[in-house]
Structures are given as C-alpha cells and as structure tokens.
Design an enzyme around this catalytic site. Structure first.
Site, PDB file in Angstrom:
ATOM      1  N   ASP A  17       0.843  -1.207   0.000  1.00  0.00           N
ATOM      2  CA  ASP A  17       0.000   0.000   0.000  1.00  0.00           C
ATOM      3  C   ASP A  17       0.873   1.250   0.000  1.00  0.00           C
ATOM      4  O   ASP A  17       0.712   2.134  -0.833  1.00  0.00           O
ATOM      5  CB  ASP A  17      -0.894   0.025   1.250  1.00  0.00           C
ATOM      6  CG  ASP A  17      -1.718  -1.237   1.388  1.00  0.00           C
ATOM      7  OD1 ASP A  17      -2.514  -1.502   0.496  1.00  0.00           O
ATOM      8  OD2 ASP A  17      -1.520  -1.953   2.384  1.00  0.00           O
ATOM      9  N   GLU A 273       2.127  -6.737  -5.334  1.00  0.00           N
ATOM     10  CA  GLU A 273       1.937  -6.011  -6.589  1.00  0.00           C
ATOM     11  C   GLU A 273       3.134  -5.214  -7.045  1.00  0.00           C
ATOM     12  O   GLU A 273       3.565  -5.294  -8.181  1.00  0.00           O
ATOM     13  CB  GLU A 273       0.809  -4.990  -6.404  1.00  0.00           C
ATOM     14  CG  GLU A 273      -0.533  -5.549  -6.571  1.00  0.00           C
ATOM     15  CD  GLU A 273      -1.573  -4.466  -6.379  1.00  0.00           C
ATOM     16  OE1 GLU A 273      -1.358  -3.341  -6.853  1.00  0.00           O
ATOM     17  OE2 GLU A 273      -2.582  -4.769  -5.740  1.00  0.00           O
TER      18      GLU A 273
HETATM   19  C1  LIG Z   1      11.905  -6.604  -0.058  1.00  0.00           C
HETATM   20  C2  LIG Z   1      11.751  -5.096  -0.060  1.00  0.00           C
HETATM   21  C3  LIG Z   1      10.623  -4.505  -0.610  1.00  0.00           C
HETATM   22  N1  LIG Z   1      10.519  -3.153  -0.609  1.00  0.00           N
HETATM   23  C4  LIG Z   1       9.322  -2.480  -1.172  1.00  0.00           C
HETATM   24  C5  LIG Z   1       9.039  -2.762  -2.620  1.00  0.00           C
HETATM   25  C6  LIG Z   1       7.546  -2.497  -2.685  1.00  0.00           C
HETATM   26  O1  LIG Z   1       7.314  -1.117  -2.874  1.00  0.00           O
HETATM   27  C7  LIG Z   1       7.051  -2.915  -1.307  1.00  0.00           C
HETATM   28  C8  LIG Z   1       6.422  -4.293  -1.312  1.00  0.00           C
HETATM   29  O2  LIG Z   1       5.169  -4.239  -1.890  1.00  0.00           O
HETATM   30  P1  LIG Z   1       4.573  -5.432  -2.746  1.00  0.00           P
HETATM   31  O3  LIG Z   1       5.581  -5.920  -3.669  1.00  0.00           O
HETATM   32  O4  LIG Z   1       3.293  -4.973  -3.331  1.00  0.00           O
HETATM   33  O5  LIG Z   1       4.332  -6.618  -1.699  1.00  0.00           O
HETATM   34  P2  LIG Z   1       3.669  -6.654  -0.230  1.00  0.00           P
HETATM   35  O6  LIG Z   1       3.329  -8.048   0.015  1.00  0.00           O
HETATM   36  O7  LIG Z   1       4.557  -6.039   0.749  1.00  0.00           O
HETATM   37  O8  LIG Z   1       2.364  -5.790  -0.367  1.00  0.00           O
HETATM   38  C9  LIG Z   1       1.070  -6.368  -0.470  1.00  0.00           C
HETATM   39  O9  LIG Z   1       0.270  -5.688   0.457  1.00  0.00           O
HETATM   40  C10 LIG Z   1      -1.076  -6.117   0.457  1.00  0.00           C
HETATM   41  C11 LIG Z   1      -1.835  -5.361   1.528  1.00  0.00           C
HETATM   42  C12 LIG Z   1      -1.673  -5.939  -0.914  1.00  0.00           C
HETATM   43  O10 LIG Z   1      -2.969  -6.370  -0.923  1.00  0.00           O
HETATM   44  C13 LIG Z   1      -0.864  -6.739  -1.905  1.00  0.00           C
HETATM   45  O11 LIG Z   1      -1.391  -6.619  -3.189  1.00  0.00           O
HETATM   46  C14 LIG Z   1       0.563  -6.283  -1.874  1.00  0.00           C
HETATM   47  O12 LIG Z   1       0.664  -5.007  -2.455  1.00  0.00           O
HETATM   48  O13 LIG Z   1       8.186  -2.931  -0.448  1.00  0.00           O
HETATM   49  C15 LIG Z   1      11.509  -2.345  -0.071  1.00  0.00           C
HETATM   50  O14 LIG Z   1      11.401  -1.106  -0.106  1.00  0.00           O
HETATM   51  N2  LIG Z   1      12.609  -2.947   0.480  1.00  0.00           N
HETATM   52  C16 LIG Z   1      12.781  -4.298   0.505  1.00  0.00           C
HETATM   53  O15 LIG Z   1      13.814  -4.788   1.012  1.00  0.00           O
END
Ligand SMILES: Cc1cn([C@H]2C[C@H](O)[C@@H](COP(=O)(O)OP(=O)(O)O[C@H]3O[C@@H](C)[C@H](O)[C@@H](O)[C@H]3O)O2)c(=O)[nH]c1=O
Length: 381
Positions: A17, A273
């Site tokens: 989010d 996502e």
């Molecule tokens: C592994 C990692 C990720 N990130 C960031 C990348 C992305 O912007 C974010 C991770 O988001 P996502 O890839 O979407 O995975 P997520 O599993 O963290 O987020 C999820 O949350 C739920 C509530 C939603 O319904 C899902 O659709 C999904 O968006 O974290 C970092 O900044 N540092 C890191 O070390």
C-alpha cells in the site's frame, strides 16, 4: 494555477500500500504545477521503505511531497482539487465534508489493486455517487491493457537501470557486503510470504549443477528459511552455504535499493503487486507469489498474468515458468517443482530475452501517472 492533490494511504499490512502510494506521490510531485500531499497512517512502515521519513513528525517534505501523518481525529484541512484514496481506504468523515463544502467538487478517485484479469477493462473509470453528499468517486484500475489505467512506471526507470547496469552493480554488491557473482553463478532475489513450496525450491537450488546465490532481505520468509537451514534464527549480514546454494540475508532495503536488487539479480522471486511490476520492468525472469486471498481468488490473478506474460514463449519455457508460478502459489501443477526449475535453468537465456522484450513492451504502453492526469483533466471543473 497550481492544482492541489491529496493522496490517502491506510497501511493494512505489508508494504504494498505504502510502496505504491509513495511511488505515485513522487511521480505526481515531479509534474509541473502540482502540490502533492500524502497522508499516511503508519509512518513506521513508510520509514522502512524510505528511511529518511521521520515517523514522529506530523508534517515533512520529502522528494517534493508533503508527507502528513494521518491521525484520528483528523486535522482540519481544506480539501484538495484532486483526492486519491489508495485501495479503498475510507476517507475521514470531516475531510469528506470539506470536499463537499468546496465551490466545485474535487475529482475523487479510488486507486484500485492491479490485476491482469480482463474484467479490469470494463470496471476502469466507473463512477460511484456518494449516498448523501454531492460527491462522485471514480474507480481507477491499473492494468495491462489500453482500456485500463496502465502501470505505475517511472519515466526515467529504464534509463536509471541502464546506467546502474553499466556502472553501478559492483559498488552495489560491495555496499551490501555481498560478494560479486562468479561468471557461472545464478543470482536470485527472494521476497516472499510464508510459502509451502519454499523447502522444495531450496532443495532444488542446493542440488543445482552450478552455484546459486539467494539474496533475501529480512522479512516474512526468514523463519522458514532458517528452519530449512537448520539454524535457530537469521539476521541481516548472515550467509550460509548448503550444497550449491549460498544464502545471503540482507537488511530490509530502501525502495530504490530494492529496485536495484531486482536489476542486479538474474532471477527475481517477488510478491504482492509493486515488486511484481518492478521485477517485470527489471527485464529479468520472475516468479510471482500473489497476495493470498480467501477461496483461492489469487489463483485467477496468477493465471491471468501468466497468460499475458507467457505469450510468445516456446512451449517448454512456458511450461517451466507456468509450473514454477503455480507451485509457488499453491495451485496444482505438474511436473514437480524441481523438474520445472531444471527446465527453467536450461532455458534461462531464452527466458531472459523474453523478459527483456516484455519489459520493453510494458514501458511502451500507457503509464498510470499520465493516464491519471488525463482522467483528471477531463473531469476537473
Ligand atoms: C523486499 C523489499 C521490498 N521493498 C518495497 C518494494 C515495494 O514497494 C514494497 C512491497 O510491496 P509489494 O511488492 O506490493 O508486496 P507486499 O506483500 O509487501 O504488499 C502487499 O500488500 C497487500 C496489503 C496488498 O494487498 C498486496 O497486493 C501487496 O501489495 O516494499 C523495499 O522497499 N525494500 C525491501 O527490502
């Protein structure tokens, strides 16, 4: 005249989010003549992906965006010209009244979750009048077709990635305290929820004929990884070897560094996502774990993206990537995961060429920020 935009983000769990809301707010703030505020109800979660955020401040300016702590009761404030609620977060009642008190109603948009399913085409842009106030909300669906709101792709992303690959990779590994890859090594990043298929995957990597390095930022997958390694716990900075597999545990990275990790690895395991989209844009093969939903609804999302992503792949490569994605999402698949991995490994170069073409195709289509600006332009009074 400058237009004001308010983006509201309620952090439910994980980082998707805030990750998406932050990318969007940063992109909007780069447009001329926009004043952008981002309201976030969990600044601690925000700080993890963007370490310059001070979780104790109620207002701060970062990357051109005014970041406001979204507290209850909500601070009295004038409503903006454009209001975006990320993922259906309920706006504060007092803010809704401020919206309806304006001489002209703001353009009100609910930014929806991304899906590759075809129904997003028909739902994108639909209006929903408020039951009691003179306000209309519009549903904005990101997606993979022209009929949707497109993908959140930073216009300079491909250029930054190229510059990093030309000149930044060795420094990046040094900074993370990870040795640079050997020529015959496969470097894989791992960002996942708990996953029943993880032990089989780690077994496959440990038994690989060539070295495999798995780079894993701290997060939900760590306890399972520790159990497979047979250690009591894992901390950032640790590295362990089992057979052909070397595991490196990293601290959770800033969002920009995580993008670099996706660019620097040969294969990326991603989830949710935002990391999924940015792994596609990294032009490297990816294996996606969808956010698990009740009654297996995520399986349809996986199949929909897989169908689009596999277009143009030869049958053996499509079967291998499809098998990996299905095993990784707990949906029935044959053959067994280890065999899918072996085929994937043999066809890695083909998969990489395909991933490169896919990334170019995505970059060439309508972008979310541009489409959002057009959408608003048509409705602003
Ligand atoms: C592994 C990692 C990720 N990130 C960031 C990348 C992305 O912007 C974010 C991770 O988001 P996502 O890839 O979407 O995975 P997520 O599993 O963290 O987020 C999820 O949350 C739920 C509530 C939603 O319904 C899902 O659709 C999904 O968006 O974290 C970092 O900044 N540092 C890191 O070390």
């Amino acid at each position: 005249m400058r237009a004001t935009w308010d983006v509201f983000c309620n952090v439910i769990d994980n980082y998707g989010d805030i990750g998406i809301a932050w990318r969007l707010a940063r992109e909007l703030a780069r447009q001329p003549d926009l004043d952008v505020r981002l309201w976030v109800d969990d600044l601690e979660a925000f700080r993890r992906i963007w370490p310059s955020i001070d979780a104790d401040r109620s207002e701060q300016l970062d990357a051109g965006v005014t970041v406001r702590a979204w507290r209850t009761p909500f601070d009295d404030t004038a409503a903006a010209d454009v209001v975006i609620e990320a993922f259906g977060c309920a706006l504060p009642e007092s803010y809704l009244h401020a919206m309806s008190a304006r001489a002209s109603a703001p353009v009100w948009i609910n930014l929806e979750y991304l899906t590759a399913e075809s129904w997003a085409d028909a739902h994108h842009g639909l209006p929903s009048p408020h039951p009691s106030l003179p306000l209309t909300k519009h549903f904005f669906f990101p997606g993979y077709t022209e009929a949707t709101g497109g993908l959140l792709i930073e216009p300079d992303l491909a250029e930054r990635r190229r510059a990093f690959l030309d000149d930044g990779v060795a420094d990046f590994w040094r900074r993370l305290d990870v040795v640079s890859p050997r020529p015959d090594e496969l470097r894989v990043s791992l960002f996942a929820y708990q996953n029943a298929a993880l032990p089989a995957l780690l077994d496959a990597w440990a038994g690989d004929p060539a070295p495999v390095s798995c780079i894993v930022p701290e997060g939900r997958v760590i306890p399972q990884l520790a159990a497979w390694l047979g250690v009591a716990g894992l901390r950032a900075g640790e590295t362990h070897r089992r057979g052909a597999l070397q595991v490196y545990v990293l601290p959770f990275l800033s969002q920009d560094d995580y993008d670099r990790l996706l660019w620097a690895c040969a294969v990326n395991f991603v989830r949710g996502e935002d990391s999924c989209v940015h792994a596609q844009l990294a032009a490297r093969p990816l294996v996606w774990q969808a956010y698990p939903q009740t009654e297996g609804a995520h399986a349809q999302k996986v199949e929909a993206l897989l169908a689009r992503y596999s277009e143009g792949l030869d049958a053996a490569s499509a079967a291998a990537i499809g098998g990996l994605w299905r095993h990784w999402n707990g949906t029935p698949a044959a053959p067994e995961l280890a065999s899918c991995w072996r085929t994937f490994r043999v066809r890695h170069e083909t998969m990489t060429r395909h991933a490169d073409a896919w990334a170019a195709r995505l970059s060439g289509q309508g972008r979310l920020t541009g489409k959002l600006l057009e959408f608003v332009e048509k409705r602003i009074k």
